[in-house]
Scaffold this active site. Sequence first.
Site, PDB file in Angstrom:
ATOM      1  N   ARG A  47      14.360  -6.177  11.526  1.00  0.00           N
ATOM      2  CA  ARG A  47      13.572  -5.422  12.512  1.00  0.00           C
ATOM      3  C   ARG A  47      12.667  -6.363  13.298  1.00  0.00           C
ATOM      4  NH1 ARG A  47      10.429  -0.596   9.730  1.00  0.00           N
ATOM      5  NH2 ARG A  47       9.160  -2.424   9.359  1.00  0.00           N
TER       6      ARG A  47
ATOM      7  N   ARG B 212      12.702  -9.220   4.884  1.00  0.00           N
ATOM      8  CA  ARG B 212      13.244  -7.855   4.847  1.00  0.00           C
ATOM      9  C   ARG B 212      14.432  -7.702   5.787  1.00  0.00           C
ATOM     10  NH1 ARG B 212       8.254  -3.593   4.513  1.00  0.00           N
ATOM     11  NH2 ARG B 212       8.059  -4.049   6.728  1.00  0.00           N
TER      12      ARG B 212
ATOM     13  N   LYS C 114       0.830  -1.216   0.000  1.00  0.00           N
ATOM     14  CA  LYS C 114       0.000   0.000   0.000  1.00  0.00           C
ATOM     15  C   LYS C 114       0.865   1.269   0.000  1.00  0.00           C
ATOM     16  CE  LYS C 114      -2.271  -0.955   3.815  1.00  0.00           C
ATOM     17  NZ  LYS C 114      -1.569  -2.196   4.203  1.00  0.00           N
TER      18      LYS C 114
ATOM     19  N   ARG D 105       0.340  -9.592  13.754  1.00  0.00           N
ATOM     20  CA  ARG D 105      -0.190  -8.425  13.030  1.00  0.00           C
ATOM     21  C   ARG D 105      -1.279  -8.853  12.049  1.00  0.00           C
ATOM     22  NH1 ARG D 105       4.906  -5.703  10.450  1.00  0.00           N
ATOM     23  NH2 ARG D 105       3.485  -4.097   9.741  1.00  0.00           N
TER      24      ARG D 105
ATOM     25  N   ARG E 225      -9.848   1.583  10.375  1.00  0.00           N
ATOM     26  CA  ARG E 225      -9.407   0.229  10.720  1.00  0.00           C
ATOM     27  C   ARG E 225     -10.573  -0.664  11.134  1.00  0.00           C
ATOM     28  NH1 ARG E 225      -3.921  -0.663  11.274  1.00  0.00           N
ATOM     29  NH2 ARG E 225      -2.677   1.211  11.457  1.00  0.00           N
TER      30      ARG E 225
END
Length: 206
Positions: free
Chosen positions: A154, A128, A15, A165, A89
């Site tokens: 991270r 990542r 996004k 998440r 949300r």
Amino acid sequence: MAKTIIFLGPPGAGKGTQAQRLVDEKGFVQISTGDILREAVKKGTELGKKAKEYMEAGKLVPDDLIIALMEEKLRELSDRDVILDGFPRTVPQAEALDKMLPQIGRNLDKVILFELSDEEIIKRLSGRRIDPETGKVYHIEFNPPPKDVKVIQREDDREEVIKKRLEVYHSQTSPLVDYYKKQGKLFVVDASKSPDEVYNSIISVI
């Protein structure tokens, strides 16, 4: 009338990448809840001071305050096309947004859902890596770092965190898909395609 578009979709669906391209190429303004909260706190506005109290106490900023901040920001950008990223949300936030927009002379034009499987998201995000020196982002599979660059993963990109998440996303945000589908405003793009193909799908919709 200036356009108002919502980007919906799980973390890691691209996004942010697509929003940035619309900002650069089509003059849109990207608005995320995090950005407007930080901005209001920094400016020390009345709403910002209230938000700061919640944030410092480690509490979620209540919906009515977020809606008020969003209204303030949209009034400021009355003649600009905007992308709402990560907002609403929940269905109550969406209902409040539906009430608020006509009051400030806006309509909700389109809701674009970035569709991507959980497996693909986990693969994208858990791969990542970041160069702590420069902040540059790499991916162990799609864009590996040079041999001499030391990279870190991270906390947010660890697989168990990503799964949490995604659980939050599915429980809170998935009902929005039905909500906007009923309104006839939901358009789905296949986020597994190349960034250019995804961008072209978005442009054809808006």
